[in-house]
Motif scaffolding. Structure first.
Motif, PDB file in Angstrom:
ATOM      1  N   ALA A 171      -6.423  83.670  47.142  1.00  0.00           N
ATOM      2  CA  ALA A 171      -6.762  85.097  47.175  1.00  0.00           C
ATOM      3  C   ALA A 171      -5.783  85.863  48.058  1.00  0.00           C
ATOM      4  N   SER A 172      -5.440  85.283  49.209  1.00  0.00           N
ATOM      5  CA  SER A 172      -4.521  85.953  50.140  1.00  0.00           C
ATOM      6  C   SER A 172      -3.104  86.001  49.598  1.00  0.00           C
TER       7      SER A 172
ATOM      8  N   SER B 195     -11.092  83.363  42.632  1.00  0.00           N
ATOM      9  CA  SER B 195     -10.561  83.732  43.952  1.00  0.00           C
ATOM     10  C   SER B 195      -9.306  84.586  43.806  1.00  0.00           C
ATOM     11  N   ALA B 196      -8.439  84.235  42.835  1.00  0.00           N
ATOM     12  CA  ALA B 196      -7.219  85.008  42.618  1.00  0.00           C
ATOM     13  C   ALA B 196      -7.549  86.423  42.146  1.00  0.00           C
TER      14      ALA B 196
ATOM     15  N   ARG C  75      -2.058  92.316  31.855  1.00  0.00           N
ATOM     16  CA  ARG C  75      -0.830  91.574  32.159  1.00  0.00           C
ATOM     17  C   ARG C  75      -1.003  90.686  33.373  1.00  0.00           C
ATOM     18  N   GLN C  76      -1.640  91.207  34.436  1.00  0.00           N
ATOM     19  CA  GLN C  76      -1.825  90.433  35.656  1.00  0.00           C
ATOM     20  C   GLN C  76      -2.835  89.304  35.455  1.00  0.00           C
ATOM     21  N   PHE C  77      -3.885  89.554  34.707  1.00  0.00           N
ATOM     22  CA  PHE C  77      -4.876  88.499  34.455  1.00  0.00           C
ATOM     23  C   PHE C  77      -4.275  87.369  33.628  1.00  0.00           C
ATOM     24  N   GLN C  78      -3.402  87.717  32.693  1.00  0.00           N
ATOM     25  CA  GLN C  78      -2.722  86.689  31.902  1.00  0.00           C
ATOM     26  C   GLN C  78      -1.845  85.822  32.809  1.00  0.00           C
TER      27      GLN C  78
ATOM     28  N   PRO D 104       1.188  81.663  43.415  1.00  0.00           N
ATOM     29  CA  PRO D 104      -0.033  81.302  44.161  1.00  0.00           C
ATOM     30  C   PRO D 104      -0.813  80.149  43.544  1.00  0.00           C
ATOM     31  N   GLY D 105      -0.973  80.145  42.216  1.00  0.00           N
ATOM     32  CA  GLY D 105      -1.744  79.092  41.563  1.00  0.00           C
ATOM     33  C   GLY D 105      -1.061  77.742  41.634  1.00  0.00           C
ATOM     34  N   LEU D 106       0.257  77.721  41.381  1.00  0.00           N
ATOM     35  CA  LEU D 106       1.015  76.469  41.426  1.00  0.00           C
ATOM     36  C   LEU D 106       0.983  75.866  42.821  1.00  0.00           C
ATOM     37  N   ILE D 107       1.262  76.680  43.833  1.00  0.00           N
ATOM     38  CA  ILE D 107       1.309  76.192  45.208  1.00  0.00           C
ATOM     39  C   ILE D 107      -0.074  75.744  45.676  1.00  0.00           C
ATOM     40  N   THR D 108      -1.099  76.512  45.322  1.00  0.00           N
ATOM     41  CA  THR D 108      -2.470  76.152  45.702  1.00  0.00           C
ATOM     42  C   THR D 108      -2.861  74.815  45.102  1.00  0.00           C
TER      43      THR D 108
END
Length: 426
Positions: A211-212, A66-67, A236-239, A20-24
């Motif tokens: 976020a989506s 947002s994530a 783990r997810q926040f990292q 999500p972050g890379l594509i955004t």
């Protein structure tokens, strides 16, 4: 709860953590953004390179927020606004987002058509519609987990702008100095350009999309739940979110830097200081930097457009679906989420159709930027309130440091919008 099967989890690799972050981040450098960065470089030379040093941390902070809202709550931004804030505010934000995204899609497909015409000749409008339909077919008929892999590969198109820098002479010492110690005259034109760069870089559709996409990834993993229900999974997810978003936003801002730099040492140095479109920038680059640089720049426009259009149409669909409580997911078949896919189809088709209208794409982009700038501030303020609210985030409300960065980003965007209106008034 995740059970260790003894096999390596692909998501544990650094590449598997990107999504999500890379594509955004990559979608932020769409053809309309390329036009803005090209104009900044051509008109102000190295004088606007410093803006990237400021937009990166601010963009990173707000996109991480947002994530986290998506991953922790298990819902996108529009759904959370619908559940906790007045409907009138929700409908106003979503309606303006939809309008801005459709205009942006129109400008992007037009730029892609222009770019292909520059490379091989032929009918620009036909190419534009073709790109719009190709993007639409990919979104509608390819399941999310396969489609997101295609989007990841499309981010490589941005490397064209890194490669373009290698084809021209760069005075790196001066570039480094002007990046940290800029020299330019403060004027209505420079203030407007700073606002344009901020408005192009920090855009509302990116908030809704990331976020989506976190919610999509959550639903795609049978072992995962919203983090407010499984806080033990949060570290783990926040990292992962931090790493993914940092790389995505870093990539986005690095490419913006290289576009400004390329146009500064080529177009700006030759006295070409007025650029309206990304295709115009590519065309002007041809006699100065050569065929190879021209081809790279033009192909980059097409690649980034193919990446950005799904994000623009998809973020509009997620926002509408969240606002009206529709079933939504790119993993669902179209017949299982008709209204959601209907927004994707409508936004893309109208955007492509606008290429045949008398609508001036430059004026359209201008007003799209105005709309994005206006709605970004209340959306960012709402995100900050949501991320600090236990009713939404449970025990995982954002840290003081991230809260400070988020509010700083909101303040900067608010100031930029006020400066934009002031420049329009005078």
């Amino acid at each position: 709860m995740h059970v260790d099967s003894g096999r390596a989890d692909p998501s544990d690799t650094w590449l598997g953590k990107l999504g999500p972050g890379l594509i955004t981040g990559a979608a932020d450098d769409d053809p309309s953004g390329i036009a803005t960065y090209s104009q900044a470089g051509a008109q102000f030379g190295f004088g606007m390179l410093w803006t990237v040093c400021l937009t990166f941390p601010l963009m990173l902070g707000i996109q991480v927020i947002s994530a986290k809202i998506g991953r922790v709550s298990g819902h996108g931004l529009a759904t959370n606004i619908r559940r906790h804030y007045p409907r009138s505010l929700l409908y106003a934000i979503v309606g303006l987002l939809l309008l801005a995204n459709v205009i942006n899609i129109a400008a992007d497909v037009a730029a892609m058509g222009d770019a292909l015409t520059l490379i091989i000749g032929g009918p620009t409008h036909v190419y534009a519609v073709g790109f719009g339909l190709l993007s639409l077919l990919l979104q509608v008929f390819i399941p999310y987990q396969q489609y997101v892999r295609i989007l990841k590969w499309l981010t490589l198109g941005l490397l064209a702008y890194v490669a373009t820098v290698l084809t021209v002479h760069i005075p790196w010492g001066e570039v480094a100095l002007r990046t940290v110690w800029p020299q330019f005259a403060w004027s209505a034109a420079s203030v407007t350009m700073i606002v344009a760069v901020f408005g192009t870089t920090i855009s509302p559709y990116l908030f809704f999309w990331q976020a989506s996409q976190e919610v999509e990834d959550l639903q795609a993993d049978s072992n995962a739940q919203a983090l407010r229900r499984t806080p033990e999974q949060a570290p783990r997810q926040f990292q992962r979110i931090k790493m993914d978003t940092a790389i995505g936003m870093g990539f986005s801002n690095l490419v913006a830097f290289f576009i400004m730099l390329t146009t500064a040492v080529t177009l700006g140095a030759q006295g070409i200081t007025h650029i309206d479109t990304s295709a115009q920038a590519a065309s002007a680059l041809r006699p100065i930097a050569g065929e190879f640089a021209f081809a790279l720049f033009s192909l980059g426009i097409i690649g980034t457009g193919l990446l950005a259009i799904p994000v623009l149409a998809g973020s509009a669909a997620y926002a509408m679906a969240g606002a009206f409580h529709w079933k939504n997911s790119l993993e669902l078949a179209p017949k299982a989420a008709k209204k959601f896919y209907g927004i994707i189809v409508t936004a893309t088709v109208i955007g492509a159709a606008l290429c045949f209208s008398p609508l001036d794409p430059i004026k359209a982009l201008y007003w799209s930027a105005v709309i994005n700038g206006v709605i970004s501030v209340p959306i960012m303020a709402l995100m900050m309130l949501m991320a600090s609210r236990p009713a939404i985030m449970g025990s995982l409300t954002i840290s003081r440091r991230l809260r400070a960065l988020g509010w700083l980003s909101t303040l900067v965007m608010g100031t930029a919008v006020l400066a934009m209106f002031a420049s329009m008034a005078f």
